[in-house]
Design a protein around this motif. Structure first.
Motif, PDB file in Angstrom:
ATOM      1  N   ARG A 303      -5.790  -6.084   3.647  1.00  0.00           N
ATOM      2  CA  ARG A 303      -6.935  -4.365   3.505  1.00  0.00           C
ATOM      3  C   ARG A 303      -7.937  -4.491   5.032  1.00  0.00           C
ATOM      4  O   ARG A 303      -8.221  -3.269   4.807  1.00  0.00           O
ATOM      5  CB  ARG A 303      -7.416  -4.556   2.159  1.00  0.00           C
ATOM      6  CG  ARG A 303      -6.688  -5.408   1.429  1.00  0.00           C
ATOM      7  CD  ARG A 303      -5.875  -3.773   0.256  1.00  0.00           C
ATOM      8  NE  ARG A 303      -6.277  -2.498   0.014  1.00  0.00           N
ATOM      9  CZ  ARG A 303      -7.849  -1.857  -0.156  1.00  0.00           C
ATOM     10  NH1 ARG A 303      -7.226  -2.685  -1.941  1.00  0.00           N
ATOM     11  NH2 ARG A 303      -7.769  -1.166  -0.895  1.00  0.00           N
ATOM     12  N   LEU A 305      -7.045  -4.331   7.638  1.00  0.00           N
ATOM     13  CA  LEU A 305      -6.130  -3.584   8.922  1.00  0.00           C
ATOM     14  C   LEU A 305      -6.056  -1.741   7.945  1.00  0.00           C
ATOM     15  O   LEU A 305      -5.410  -1.384   9.391  1.00  0.00           O
ATOM     16  CB  LEU A 305      -5.203  -3.976   9.324  1.00  0.00           C
ATOM     17  CG  LEU A 305      -5.051  -5.507   9.989  1.00  0.00           C
ATOM     18  CD1 LEU A 305      -3.555  -6.175   9.581  1.00  0.00           C
ATOM     19  CD2 LEU A 305      -5.479  -5.259  10.968  1.00  0.00           C
ATOM     20  N   GLY A 306      -6.604  -1.758   7.455  1.00  0.00           N
ATOM     21  CA  GLY A 306      -6.824  -0.453   6.852  1.00  0.00           C
ATOM     22  C   GLY A 306      -5.156  -0.116   5.509  1.00  0.00           C
ATOM     23  O   GLY A 306      -4.415   0.551   5.295  1.00  0.00           O
ATOM     24  N   LEU A 307      -4.735  -1.137   4.902  1.00  0.00           N
ATOM     25  CA  LEU A 307      -3.677  -1.140   4.729  1.00  0.00           C
ATOM     26  C   LEU A 307      -3.989  -0.387   2.739  1.00  0.00           C
ATOM     27  O   LEU A 307      -5.097  -1.045   2.596  1.00  0.00           O
ATOM     28  CB  LEU A 307      -2.519  -2.235   4.399  1.00  0.00           C
ATOM     29  CG  LEU A 307      -1.398  -2.550   5.207  1.00  0.00           C
ATOM     30  CD1 LEU A 307      -1.695  -1.924   6.593  1.00  0.00           C
ATOM     31  CD2 LEU A 307      -0.089  -3.845   5.054  1.00  0.00           C
TER      32      LEU A 307
END
Lengths: 440, 270
Positions: A303, A305-307
């Motif tokens: 999360r 990392l932006g996922l």
């Protein structure tokens, strides 16, 4: 097994000095070195075999016994065994009498004597093997041949069982095939359904979700929970009856005749539906356990990392969770082989139904149900063996250590006291893998 | 629903008018409690572009929670987190999109165990469509090179030492080309011998001008590398300022007591 055990006691990383020479003898295996060089249990082990051989030799010969015409040979073999037991007793007495200095003074431990004892012990094992084949194997074979060629059901247990197994072979084969089909297809279908259901089950509300998504997620989770509670809280026998008759009633409602319904809603289809739906609930819980065992940090890292929640789940958490769950998932196939037996209640022609049928024909329940037990045992053992081979295959495919030996020593030196949970969890498997590689 | 949007939109507009001298991240009135345990009470805090801020304080003082609130791994109970002119704490902001620009390094490394080192680095850029696989791999190799682990690209994560894992974690975060890096006690799970290799990577990063917020117990790092030190105590920022001043003449007795324990205690022990 032996190499694995030894692997566990060794450190994960081998230093270069250690990696070379001492590995060579281990590749022969512990059993081989026990047979060829270990002298400790020569008398103890082989005298037990010799006593077993003497007992076999006293059993009646079957018609197929090849020692039948060679009475003199068997007498010789018999007395060799007796002599070996006597020699063992003497050695034992000697050891007890000279407990302290046995290794120095006993004639049994002189190098020449040791070698003779070892060769004699091989002879004893060989004699035991001959007697075992003659009495047990050939005895069983002749019993089988006698029972098969018999006109009526033999009255003894073994003969009766073999006779009924042979006479009812078509029925048993059909039953076994149905059981295998039910368990295999049921497990595979259940696996895919369980994957779908577990995604419903483990959803959590995420910040960006709007109210509709939140509502749907709650509905999905509640459905999965309720499904699991209902299925796991009722016996499969009841479920199978419910599903069979419910399907029947629904199709009857569409105006079909009984024979038309029977064509599409057969007992097999109903049984397969039951076993799939039942196993889905259990497999979902297994998957959920595996997924929840994955460290929360894995999802957090994804999360961060932006996922999205879904991407973090499918790319990072789920692959690890399913790997955690593989042993328990494969157990589900074994469970299904056994549990499919309750489906005989709706008339599925599985192994249990076949057994009851044969028992009804011959009216010999004990022998026939013993056959069923043996069949189920063989099926489950074969299944779990195949599954463990499959699981090992998957293990090998996962990214393994690709470092050179020197890299490993450098990491070992610094990583020793580190408190990393993932490393601790993996360590029992880790050295075993490495050991396997060394063996090859 | 409506009033909430009002609440969000107005400060954003106000923010944008202030011009380019914005702090990259600004925390306003942040509160967070776990059950009845209040962890953060009205935190106000900001980080300027290119600044290295270290957050120090005793365990349980709320350092990590503050850091985790900045990229919304914990949801704040109240307050705002302004980043690129948007309030991360608002429900209507696409958090995933803003998180791409905030790299995070964890105490427990949290490398993806089902992948090798290179896959760890390329997962996010490729999945989020930021780069093609080739570009992502080239970028990952550059970053692995800069942390000194280019030779380990295809190693399994579990075969690495703690220090190597943490360096991979830093490279992984860098692959998203973040504007801001958050470090949550990056060296606390490492043994003293290999703390240095991670700290030197972080020092290089600071020298390249990366904006960093570092929660740490490494007082040497706080003193020598950071532009600003924040001392947290019992959920509030007790004191903050220039590291030279903080370490030589802290204002509060509480700060003095804490720093004394760290600067003298462990050294005498080692």
């Amino acid at each position: 097994m032996g190499t694995d055990r030894e692997g566990l006691t060794r450190p994960a990383e081998t230093s270069p000095a250690e990696a070379g020479a001492p590995d060579a003898p281990r590749s022969h295996g512990r059993l081989a070195s026990f047979v060829t060089s270990d002298h400790r249990y020569v008398f103890l082990g082989t005298s037990v075999l010799a006593l077993a051989g003497i007992w076999l030799s006293m059993q009646p010969r079957s018609p197929w016994s090849f020692l039948r015409g060679a009475y003199a040979v068997e007498v010789v073999l018999y007395y060799v065994l007796v002599a070996w037991v006597a020699l063992s007793l003497v050695a034992l007495a000697n050891k007890l009498a000279r407990w302290r200095d046995y290794m120095r003074v006993s004639p049994f431990v002189r190098p020449g004597a040791k070698r003779a004892e070892r060769y004699l012990s091989y002879a004893v094992v060989a004699i035991f093997a001959v007697l075992f084949v003659d009495r047990a194997v050939m005895g069983l074979c002749s019993a089988v041949s006698a029972a098969i060629s018999s006109d009526s059901n033999p009255t003894d247990f073994l003969g009766g069982a073999i006779y009924m197994l042979y006479e009812g072979r078509d029925v048993f084969a059909k039953g076994i095939a149905t059981t295998i089909g039910l368990a295999t297809f049921g497990t595979v279908i259940a696996f895919f359904l369980a994957i779908l259901l577990v995604f419903l089950r483990i959803q959590t509300v995420d910040r960006p979700d709007n109210d509709l998504v939140r509502f749907l997620k709650v509905v999905g989770t509640t459905f999965a929970k309720a499904y699991s509670a209902m299925v796991r809280g009722t016996p499969m026998m009841v479920q199978s009856l419910l599903i069979y008759f419910a399907g029947f009633a629904i199709l009857r409602g569409t105006g079909m005749s009984t024979s038309q319904i029977g064509a599409i809603w057969s007992t097999f289809v109903a049984g397969l539906t039951t076993i799939s739906l039942n196993s889905t609930a259990y497999m979902m819980e297994v998957l959920r356990g595996g997924i929840e065992a994955v460290d929360v940090g894995q999802a957090e890292a994804a999360r961060s990392l932006g996922l999205s929640q879904w991407q973090a789940m499918t790319k990072v958490v789920f692959p690890q969770g399913i790997k955690n769950a593989i042993p328990a998932l494969s157990n589900e196939l074994v469970v299904n082989i056994k549990d499919s037996s309750v489906l005989s209640v709706i008339g599925v022609f599985d192994l249990m139904f076949a057994t009851t049928t044969v028992a009804g024909i011959y009216y010999r329940q004990l022998e026939v149900y013993a056959i069923a037990a043996v069949c189920y045992l063989v099926l489950t053992m074969v299944a779990s063996k195949l599954l463990s081979m499959f699981a090992r295959h998957l293990e090998v495919q996962s990214p393994g250590p690709v470092l050179s030996t020197s890299d490993m020593t450098s990491t070992h030196g610094t990583a020793g006291g580190m408190a990393d949970p993932s490393r601790v969890r993996l360590s029992p498997r880790h050295p075993a893998e490495k050991n396997d590689m060394g063996g090859r | 629903m409506d009033f909430r949007e009002q609440e969000v939109v107005t400060p954003v507009m106000a923010k944008r008018e202030e011009g380019p001298m914005d702090p990259i991240i600004r925390v306003e009135g942040l509160r967070k409690s776990f059950g009845s345990n209040v962890v953060l009470r009205d935190i106000d805090f900001q980080v300027m572009l290119g600044e290295v801020v270290t957050i120090i304080g005793a365990s349980g003082s709320g350092k990590s929670t503050l850091l985790r609130c900045i990229n919304l791994l914990e949801t704040p109970d109240a307050g705002h987190v302004w980043f690129h002119g948007e309030d991360l704490a608002s429900r209507h902001v696409d958090v995933n999109c803003l998180r791409e620009k905030i790299g995070m390094v964890f105490q427990g490394f949290n490398l993806f165990n089902n992948m090798d080192v290179l896959q760890n680095c390329t997962l996010a850029p490729v999945t989020l469509g930021k780069m093609s696989r080739e570009e992502a791999e080239a970028e990952a190799m550059r970053n692995l090179e800069s942390v000194g682990l280019a030779g380990f690209a295809h190693a399994a994560v579990t075969s690495l030492s703690g220090g190597q894992k943490q360096r991979v974690a830093i490279a992984r975060a860098l692959c998203m080309k973040p504007d801001l890096m958050l470090f949550d006690e990056p060296t606390s799970a490492l043994d003293p011998e290999i703390v240095g290799e991670v700290l030197s990577v972080m020092r290089d990063l600071a020298a390249q001008g990366m904006t960093m917020v570092v929660v740490t117990h490494e007082m040497e790092f706080a003193k020598n590398v950071s532009d600003k030190v924040v001392f947290m105590d019992q959920g509030v920022i007790a004191e903050s300022g220039d590291p030279g001043k903080m370490f030589s003449s802290p204002e509060l007795p509480r700060t003095r007591e804490f720093l004394a324990r760290y600067l003298d205690g462990p050294k005498a022990g080692e």
